[in-house]
Design an enzyme around this catalytic site. Structure first.
Site, PDB file in Angstrom:
ATOM      1  N   ASP A  35      16.376  42.104  -0.132  1.00 34.58           N
ATOM      2  CA  ASP A  35      16.888  42.270  -1.493  1.00 34.58           C
ATOM      3  C   ASP A  35      17.433  40.941  -2.048  1.00 34.58           C
ATOM      4  OD1 ASP A  35      18.375  43.276  -3.801  1.00 34.58           O
ATOM      5  OD2 ASP A  35      18.186  45.251  -2.851  1.00 34.58           O
ATOM      6  N   THR A  74      16.743  45.925  -8.780  1.00 34.01           N
ATOM      7  CA  THR A  74      16.363  46.436  -7.456  1.00 34.01           C
ATOM      8  C   THR A  74      15.391  47.611  -7.503  1.00 34.01           C
ATOM      9  OG1 THR A  74      18.413  45.676  -6.502  1.00 34.01           O
ATOM     10  CG2 THR A  74      17.317  47.502  -5.368  1.00 34.01           C
ATOM     11  N   ASP A 157      19.813  53.250  -0.910  1.00 36.31           N
ATOM     12  CA  ASP A 157      18.987  54.456  -1.061  1.00 36.31           C
ATOM     13  C   ASP A 157      17.783  54.191  -1.968  1.00 36.31           C
ATOM     14  OD1 ASP A 157      20.443  54.360  -3.486  1.00 36.31           O
ATOM     15  OD2 ASP A 157      21.569  56.208  -3.109  1.00 36.31           O
TER      16      ASP A 157
HETATM   17 ZN    ZN Z   1      17.930  44.031  -5.558  1.00 31.78          ZN
END
Ligand code: ZN
Length: 543
Positions: A35, A74, A157
């Site tokens: 991420d 994200t 999640d």
């Molecule tokens: Zn992200």
């Protein structure tokens, strides 16, 4: 006699020869998403990699992969990786969007919630893939070969769900104090989950003293942001969940569960290929809380390097053929304060006047309307007209709002929904797309705002967003560009510096397991990983 026959025979025998040399098809297909792992962060820390990231670097490397769309967050980013589709097709236009028709006080929708569940809100929700309009690799593999297993493990999640899709056999993600799964799952949890949760509980309860590697010493320098100091390692306090999420222990726990599931489920030994997706989420929290240029990020990416190395070791230990792709859901930018110290004079924080509530105040006065006139959470991106505005003045208010945004010196462009709907699909390489084309790729007529606001480059993060000091989400290339690394043991690696897209990952992986993907269903193209012998894209008709 026709000349076509011998030629066709020749091509056919060449294809056969190429196929004969081709390695066995993977039995495990693995996608790892780190991420906020921008191409810039990958390049900056690459000389320090010693483990998994170094090994992936010997495979096929696309240093300029693109999350092509404008809303570089994200949930949209993860939705592209294994669907082959831009957010305009996956329907995931943001981490959150606004639905003013919802019969609840909270009109904000979280991308993996199910609002049909009684009491659901964007902050207190039941996790569900129901907003994802596209099929993932796991969904497609499962439809083709019901005996395949689809396993998705992530810190967040939304990462687990967007990578896994609609037919996940094992989904595990972090929820406040432990790793958990989807509601309604009645099968017993694999043993590794309980073990890791117990270890995490111990980890959470004790302080973690800072430990700086020699390799990161040159990145350790204090920078003041408001009343905080970042850039040098600090102790994580006990029972501090954000402290845990920014510690090396978070990704370590995620990787431990993934590794445990590889063993427990005997991935690769089933009747058909298995799909494993892994979302390493801590890099994003570190980026937000400390920025990308200090000791914290240096230590974090070394942790990713080590964790990916352990995942590759576990895959090796299966003795099954596998393929791995590693990429990211979006890039990011360092905090404005350190960017300025590091020679970027125009890096600034966004003016809170650009928040929809503040912009709407002036419009309320101008048109003699009650507030709110504009609805939205952020000083950029999707802005919605209040649904109760009289129909007769909506167009005038929209144009006035656009003019007010455009008059602000921090705003680069403003698009209306109608404009994006009319924007044709781009034909140029993804790094040359116009701003309108970028936002078109994350536009959904039912979910996107009435206006989409783009800030100028290097304008980021509200001053009051503590503890977050650095942000992403812009349409600029530092937020769009992510590495895409393909790796199979023994493959002949190469590096391709030209731009490719994260939507190319799905058809590329599908070709490796001879899973046909109708081109009309996706936005990506199959990439030839063979280095010249046995192009699976051609052999399996995915191009
Ligand atoms: Zn992200």
């Amino acid at each position: 006699m026709s000349t076509a026959t011998p030629l066709a025979l020749l091509i056919g025998s060449l294809a056969l020869a190429a196929h004969a040399e081709a390695p066995p098809a993977p039995r495990i297909v693995v996608a790892i998403s780190v991420d906020q792992f921008s191409s810039d962060v990958y390049a900056e820390y690459q000389p320090l990699f010693r483990a998994g990231l170094r090994r992936l670097g010997t495979g096929v490397v696309f240093p300029a992969g693109y999350q092509s769309h404008g809303a570089t967050e994200t949930c949209p980013g993860h939705s592209t990786i294994l669907t082959g589709s831009h957010p305009s097709r996956t329907g995931i236009v943001g981490n959150e969007w606004i639905d003013q028709s919802l019969p609840r006080p909270d009109k904000v929708v979280y991308c993996v919630e199910d609002p049909a569940v009684a009491g659901s809100s964007s902050r207190n929700y039941t996790v569900s893939p129901q907003f994802l309009k596209a099929q993932t690799l796991g969904d497609r593999v499962k439809a083709a070969w019901p005996g395949s297993r689809v396993v998705s493990v992530a810190g967040k999640d939304r990462a687990a769900i967007m990578l896994g899709g609609h037919s996940i056999d094992q989904a595990w993600f972090w929820a406040k104090t432990r790793f958990t799964t989807l509601a309604g799952v009645t099968t017993p949890a694999p043993a590794v989950v309980g073990k890791v949760n117990a270890e995490v509980a111990t980890e959470l309860a004790r302080p973690t003293p800072p430990k700086l590697s020699e390799a990161c010493r040159s990145h350790s320098a204090a920078v003041s942001v408001g009343n905080r100091t970042v850039g040098i390692l600090a102790e994580h306090k006990p029972n501090d969940s954000l402290g845990f999420q920014t510690s090396l222990a978070f990704d370590r726990a995620t990787a431990d569960i993934a590794i445990g599931l590889i063993h427990e489920l005997r991935l690769g030994e089933g009747p058909a290929p298995d799909v494993l997706s892994i979302g390493l989420s801590a890099t994003d929290y570190v980026g937000h809380v400390f920025g990308t240029g200090g000791a914290e990020m240096c230590m974090q990416v070394l942790g990713v390097d080590e964790g990916v190395g352990r995942i590759l070791d576990a895959l090796d230990a299966t003795h099954q053929p596998y393929i791995v792709v590693l990429t990211a859901d979006h890039g990011g930018l360092d905090l404005a304060e350190r960017s300025r110290i590091h020679g970027m004079p125009d890096a600034v924080r966004v003016d809170p006047a650009l928040l929809p509530a503040n912009m709407g105040k002036a419009l309320a006065t101008e048109f003699n309307l009650k507030e709110p006139v504009l609805v939205g959470n952020n000083a950029f991106g999707d802005v919605y007209l209040a649904s109760d505005l009289p129909a007769a003045i909506r167009v005038r208010v929209l144009e006035a709002a656009r003019a007010r945004y455009l008059a602000h010196p921090q705003v680069a462009a403003v698009f209306t929904a109608a404009e994006l709907r009319r924007t044709p699909a781009p034909s140029s390489p993804v790094d040359e797309w116009s701003l309108a084309e970028r936002y078109r790729a994350s536009f959904d007529p039912d979910r996107s705002g009435d206006l989409i606001v783009a800030l100028k480059p290097h304008v980021t993060g509200l001053p009051s967003a503590e503890p977050y000091v650095a942000m992403h989400g812009s349409p600029w290339n530092y937020d769009r560009r992510v590495p895409i690394l393909f790796y199979r043991p023994g493959m002949a690696g190469f590096e391709q510096p030209l731009a490719v897209e994260t939507v190319d990952i799905l058809p590329t992986l599908a070709a490796q397991i001879a899973l046909p993907i109708p081109a009309v269903e996706i936005d990506g193209r199959c990439l030839d990983l063979s280095g010249g012998s046995g192009d699976r894209c051609v052999a399996d008709g995915n191009r």
